[in-house]
Enzyme design. Sequence first.
Site, PDB file in Angstrom:
ATOM      1  N   ALA A 274       1.245   4.584 -10.656  1.00 40.69           N
ATOM      2  CA  ALA A 274       1.010   3.179 -11.019  1.00 40.69           C
ATOM      3  C   ALA A 274       0.220   3.089 -12.331  1.00 40.69           C
ATOM      4  O   ALA A 274       0.589   2.319 -13.234  1.00 40.69           O
ATOM      5  CB  ALA A 274       0.256   2.479  -9.893  1.00 40.69           C
TER       6      ALA A 274
ATOM      7  N   GLU B 195       9.091   9.280  -4.607  1.00 35.89           N
ATOM      8  CA  GLU B 195      10.146  10.017  -5.319  1.00 35.89           C
ATOM      9  C   GLU B 195      11.484   9.299  -5.365  1.00 35.89           C
ATOM     10  O   GLU B 195      12.394   9.739  -6.026  1.00 35.89           O
ATOM     11  CB  GLU B 195      10.330  11.382  -4.648  1.00 35.89           C
ATOM     12  CG  GLU B 195       9.056  12.215  -4.726  1.00 35.89           C
ATOM     13  CD  GLU B 195       9.246  13.646  -4.283  1.00 35.89           C
ATOM     14  OE1 GLU B 195      10.030  13.862  -3.344  1.00 35.89           O
ATOM     15  OE2 GLU B 195       8.614  14.528  -4.869  1.00 35.89           O
ATOM     16  N   ALA B 196      11.609   8.199  -4.614  1.00 40.39           N
ATOM     17  CA  ALA B 196      12.892   7.495  -4.593  1.00 40.39           C
ATOM     18  C   ALA B 196      12.697   6.102  -5.166  1.00 40.39           C
ATOM     19  O   ALA B 196      11.700   5.443  -4.884  1.00 40.39           O
ATOM     20  CB  ALA B 196      13.408   7.403  -3.166  1.00 40.39           C
TER      21      ALA B 196
ATOM     22  N   LYS C 111      20.729   8.241  -7.571  1.00 42.29           N
ATOM     23  CA  LYS C 111      20.675   7.665  -6.222  1.00 42.29           C
ATOM     24  C   LYS C 111      21.552   6.411  -6.184  1.00 42.29           C
ATOM     25  O   LYS C 111      21.366   5.498  -6.997  1.00 42.29           O
ATOM     26  CB  LYS C 111      19.217   7.321  -5.894  1.00 42.29           C
ATOM     27  CG  LYS C 111      19.047   6.546  -4.604  1.00 42.29           C
ATOM     28  CD  LYS C 111      17.587   6.253  -4.288  1.00 42.29           C
ATOM     29  CE  LYS C 111      17.484   5.312  -3.101  1.00 42.29           C
ATOM     30  NZ  LYS C 111      16.119   4.880  -2.829  1.00 42.29           N
TER      31      LYS C 111
ATOM     32  N   LEU D 148      -0.885   1.403  -5.024  1.00 38.81           N
ATOM     33  CA  LEU D 148      -1.330   1.463  -3.638  1.00 38.81           C
ATOM     34  C   LEU D 148      -2.565   0.596  -3.386  1.00 38.81           C
ATOM     35  O   LEU D 148      -2.776   0.118  -2.273  1.00 38.81           O
ATOM     36  CB  LEU D 148      -1.621   2.913  -3.256  1.00 38.81           C
ATOM     37  CG  LEU D 148      -0.400   3.853  -3.333  1.00 38.81           C
ATOM     38  CD1 LEU D 148      -0.825   5.305  -3.148  1.00 38.81           C
ATOM     39  CD2 LEU D 148       0.653   3.465  -2.304  1.00 38.81           C
TER      40      LEU D 148
ATOM     41  N   GLU E  29      12.510   1.480   2.094  1.00 40.65           N
ATOM     42  CA  GLU E  29      13.483   0.962   1.124  1.00 40.65           C
ATOM     43  C   GLU E  29      13.038   1.284  -0.310  1.00 40.65           C
ATOM     44  O   GLU E  29      13.481   0.647  -1.256  1.00 40.65           O
ATOM     45  CB  GLU E  29      13.692  -0.544   1.320  1.00 40.65           C
ATOM     46  CG  GLU E  29      14.544  -0.886   2.543  1.00 40.65           C
ATOM     47  CD  GLU E  29      16.047  -0.646   2.330  1.00 40.65           C
ATOM     48  OE1 GLU E  29      16.458  -0.354   1.197  1.00 40.65           O
ATOM     49  OE2 GLU E  29      16.803  -0.752   3.318  1.00 40.65           O
TER      50      GLU E  29
ATOM     51  N   THR F 219      10.392   0.785  -2.253  1.00 39.60           N
ATOM     52  CA  THR F 219      10.071  -0.421  -3.019  1.00 39.60           C
ATOM     53  C   THR F 219       8.733  -0.377  -3.761  1.00 39.60           C
ATOM     54  O   THR F 219       8.466  -1.257  -4.579  1.00 39.60           O
ATOM     55  CB  THR F 219      10.072  -1.640  -2.064  1.00 39.60           C
ATOM     56  OG1 THR F 219       9.429  -1.275  -0.845  1.00 39.60           O
ATOM     57  CG2 THR F 219      11.476  -2.110  -1.789  1.00 39.60           C
TER      58      THR F 219
ATOM     59  N   ILE G 275       7.323   1.648  -6.102  1.00 45.47           N
ATOM     60  CA  ILE G 275       7.372   1.830  -7.556  1.00 45.47           C
ATOM     61  C   ILE G 275       7.931   0.562  -8.203  1.00 45.47           C
ATOM     62  O   ILE G 275       7.418   0.079  -9.213  1.00 45.47           O
ATOM     63  CB  ILE G 275       8.181   3.091  -7.928  1.00 45.47           C
ATOM     64  CG1 ILE G 275       7.427   4.329  -7.415  1.00 45.47           C
ATOM     65  CG2 ILE G 275       8.426   3.176  -9.431  1.00 45.47           C
ATOM     66  CD1 ILE G 275       8.193   5.625  -7.485  1.00 45.47           C
TER      67      ILE G 275
HETATM   68  C1  LIG Z   1       4.237   8.703   2.262  1.00 46.56           C
HETATM   69  C2  LIG Z   1       4.571   7.912   1.062  1.00 46.56           C
HETATM   70  C3  LIG Z   1       5.859   7.979   0.520  1.00 46.56           C
HETATM   71  C4  LIG Z   1       6.184   7.203  -0.581  1.00 46.56           C
HETATM   72  N1  LIG Z   1       7.459   7.218  -1.073  1.00 46.56           N
HETATM   73  C5  LIG Z   1       7.795   6.351  -2.038  1.00 46.56           C
HETATM   74  C6  LIG Z   1       9.123   6.263  -2.520  1.00 46.56           C
HETATM   75  O1  LIG Z   1      10.008   7.014  -2.117  1.00 46.56           O
HETATM   76  N2  LIG Z   1       9.403   5.340  -3.456  1.00 46.56           N
HETATM   77  C7  LIG Z   1       8.456   4.485  -3.949  1.00 46.56           C
HETATM   78  O2  LIG Z   1       8.781   3.621  -4.751  1.00 46.56           O
HETATM   79  N3  LIG Z   1       7.181   4.600  -3.566  1.00 46.56           N
HETATM   80  C8  LIG Z   1       6.830   5.487  -2.620  1.00 46.56           C
HETATM   81  N4  LIG Z   1       5.538   5.582  -2.226  1.00 46.56           N
HETATM   82  C9  LIG Z   1       4.523   4.870  -2.947  1.00 46.56           C
HETATM   83  C10 LIG Z   1       4.102   5.695  -4.152  1.00 46.56           C
HETATM   84  O3  LIG Z   1       3.736   6.985  -3.771  1.00 46.56           O
HETATM   85  C11 LIG Z   1       2.927   5.055  -4.803  1.00 46.56           C
HETATM   86  O4  LIG Z   1       3.235   3.729  -5.056  1.00 46.56           O
HETATM   87  C12 LIG Z   1       2.607   5.761  -6.080  1.00 46.56           C
HETATM   88  O5  LIG Z   1       2.316   7.085  -5.833  1.00 46.56           O
HETATM   89  C13 LIG Z   1       1.486   5.089  -6.802  1.00 46.56           C
HETATM   90  O6  LIG Z   1       0.247   5.527  -6.379  1.00 46.56           O
HETATM   91  P1  LIG Z   1      -0.990   4.986  -7.166  1.00 46.56           P
HETATM   92  O7  LIG Z   1      -0.853   5.365  -8.584  1.00 46.56           O
HETATM   93  O8  LIG Z   1      -1.202   3.567  -6.845  1.00 46.56           O
HETATM   94  O9  LIG Z   1      -2.203   5.776  -6.469  1.00 46.56           O
HETATM   95  P2  LIG Z   1      -2.615   7.320  -6.510  1.00 46.56           P
HETATM   96  O10 LIG Z   1      -1.465   8.227  -6.688  1.00 46.56           O
HETATM   97  O11 LIG Z   1      -3.488   7.517  -5.321  1.00 46.56           O
HETATM   98  O12 LIG Z   1      -3.524   7.442  -7.810  1.00 46.56           O
HETATM   99  C14 LIG Z   1      -4.857   6.999  -7.818  1.00 46.56           C
HETATM  100  C15 LIG Z   1      -5.506   7.387  -9.138  1.00 46.56           C
HETATM  101  O13 LIG Z   1      -6.820   6.833  -9.176  1.00 46.56           O
HETATM  102  C16 LIG Z   1      -7.721   7.830  -9.595  1.00 46.56           C
HETATM  103  N5  LIG Z   1      -9.043   7.520  -9.042  1.00 46.56           N
HETATM  104  C17 LIG Z   1      -9.361   7.120  -7.791  1.00 46.56           C
HETATM  105  N6  LIG Z   1     -10.680   6.957  -7.677  1.00 46.56           N
HETATM  106  C18 LIG Z   1     -11.217   7.244  -8.881  1.00 46.56           C
HETATM  107  C19 LIG Z   1     -12.541   7.277  -9.400  1.00 46.56           C
HETATM  108  N7  LIG Z   1     -13.592   6.998  -8.657  1.00 46.56           N
HETATM  109  N8  LIG Z   1     -12.696   7.642 -10.682  1.00 46.56           N
HETATM  110  C20 LIG Z   1     -11.637   7.951 -11.480  1.00 46.56           C
HETATM  111  N9  LIG Z   1     -10.373   7.939 -11.042  1.00 46.56           N
HETATM  112  C21 LIG Z   1     -10.175   7.604  -9.759  1.00 46.56           C
HETATM  113  C22 LIG Z   1      -7.136   9.132  -9.065  1.00 46.56           C
HETATM  114  O14 LIG Z   1      -7.638  10.228  -9.773  1.00 46.56           O
HETATM  115  C23 LIG Z   1      -5.658   8.898  -9.345  1.00 46.56           C
HETATM  116  O15 LIG Z   1      -5.387   9.229 -10.688  1.00 46.56           O
HETATM  117  C24 LIG Z   1       5.194   6.376  -1.156  1.00 46.56           C
HETATM  118  C25 LIG Z   1       3.897   6.352  -0.645  1.00 46.56           C
HETATM  119  C26 LIG Z   1       3.581   7.108   0.451  1.00 46.56           C
HETATM  120  C27 LIG Z   1       2.186   7.066   0.985  1.00 46.56           C
END
Ligand SMILES: Cc1cc2nc3c(=O)[nH]c(=O)nc-3n(C[C@H](O)[C@H](O)[C@H](O)COP(=O)(O)OP(=O)(O)OC[C@H]3O[C@@H](n4cnc5c(N)ncnc54)[C@H](O)[C@@H]3O)c2cc1C
Length: 491
Positions: free
Chosen positions: A15, A48-49, A77, A326, A335, A337, A339
Amino acid sequence: MQPVKKVVIAGGGTAGWCAAAALSKLLGTLIDITLIESEEIGIVGVGEATIPTARTFHHFLGIDERAFLKATNATYKLGIAFENWARDGDRYIHSFGEIGKSNWMAPFHHVWMAARDKGFGGDLGDYCFELRAAEEGKFFTSDTARINYAYHFDAVLYGRFLRQLSESCGAKRIEGRIRQVRQDADTGFITALELESGEVIDGDLFIDCTGFKGLLIEETLKTGFEDWSHWLPTDRALAVQTAPSGRLDPYTRAIAHGEGWRWRIPLQNRVGNGLVYASGHLTDEAARERLLSLVDGEPLTEPRLIRYRTGRRRKIWNKNCLTVGLSSGFIEPLESTSIHLFQIAVTRLIQMFPFGGITEAVSDHYNEIARREIEKVRDFVILHYKLTQRDDTGFWRERREMSVPDSLTERLEMFREHGHAWQAADDLFRVDSWVQVLLGQRLEPQSHHAIGQLMSEAQLRQALDGLKTNIARTVEAMPTHEAFLKSYLAA
Ligand SMILES: Cc1cc2nc3c(=O)[nH]c(=O)nc-3n(C[C@H](O)[C@H](O)[C@H](O)COP(=O)(O)OP(=O)(O)OC[C@H]3O[C@@H](n4cnc5c(N)ncnc54)[C@H](O)[C@@H]3O)c2cc1C
């Protein structure tokens, strides 16, 4: 009204880097962008999807498809195959394609249902090019091809790819852990992030991408969370990577099991697998054993446990903090969704960017659109559970018997009674998506539009045969997914 010139992104998961890439590429000459991430904390890294809107996002960013595919080990896909969802042994594909030819009066499935009443017409999927190609393991695209598709990719590599793009467009990355969020004493607006190193990063707009905890939006601003786990009670996933095996399917597999479901996502060099389950119904140890007994390639990693809660942040834009990813809420990946939701959130930020200053009008408007959007996604995902006919476990019996949001009840009634499905104003999912899942989950309409009766039986047969034959011929001439990918990447 303080003009917004400096944007600070907290978090460098998928994200955070999507936000940094889009803002730096598209507005980088107007605003200053800094991203802070902590390698020590790491990322979730399992998304990943995707769905086809990822291509639109890439198009806005001028991303070259070949470079992206190579950098992220991506594959194509065409949809998602749902196995064992309505009943054990059932299978249907929710494809990204258009089904048949629709008419302003009624979508195609009404015509098909008229034929089916008369005993012909075959499978609805025979009228969808993308679905037939997926079934045959085929793929082809070109600048002029009309094919609707998305990608599977390695989320860690995707982050690196976007980081490179962001930095080349002027975004600044700071490695470090945020230890304190500073706020203005009067307004509560965030003024700066203080790192463990002592460095202080100030900004006008802060984007919280810190993952599930929501360091800015929740831990600091106490925005609140609307819990949806009574509708979607899975709360854990175990993810494991395996060696490639079998055909390179151009689709994700979502295979239901006794207490949830399992994904299978093929990449160029490996397969991503995961078991999604409700911890109230299955222990982590049993889930681990089940996952390892079901995957069809040699495990390359240890299964990794991820805990989550389904629901949405009450406001995704609060004061001068916008949250994406997240930290903004989560709906299980059935599904694919998540990303999409943050890519569209960033796109919308660019469209509504508050250059002149942040006001409640802009944040309220933004929040309202985002709320409606995620609620539609929520309903679509609940649908898969509500319409199960499985009664092999307490998990599935509870899903059948649960009450669902009124917005979904209305849809179920309209389809059950009249065969009507629709794409609402803020709805990500097209009519064909709703129809494929509703029928795939065995909801049989009691009646349908009479459009099919406006043709003679001979005309109806001819029209349907023509569509079917064209699709079958086109698919037959296509290369396999694997062969196309190889030649496309080598070109
Ligand atoms: C089981 C599972 C399967 C998934 N499969 C899919 C899929 O197939 N398709 C899809 O579209 N989405 C999927 N998702 C969702 C997708 O994984 C997330 O939307 C995506 O990884 C984005 O994560 P994020 O960047 O929000 O958070 P994260 O990956 O958790 O990144 C958080 C970031 O914040 C930083 N951070 C946190 N606290 C601090 C701090 N105090 N100081 C500095 N940095 C900090 C961390 O270092 C990291 O860089 C899935 C999610 C899960 C749980």
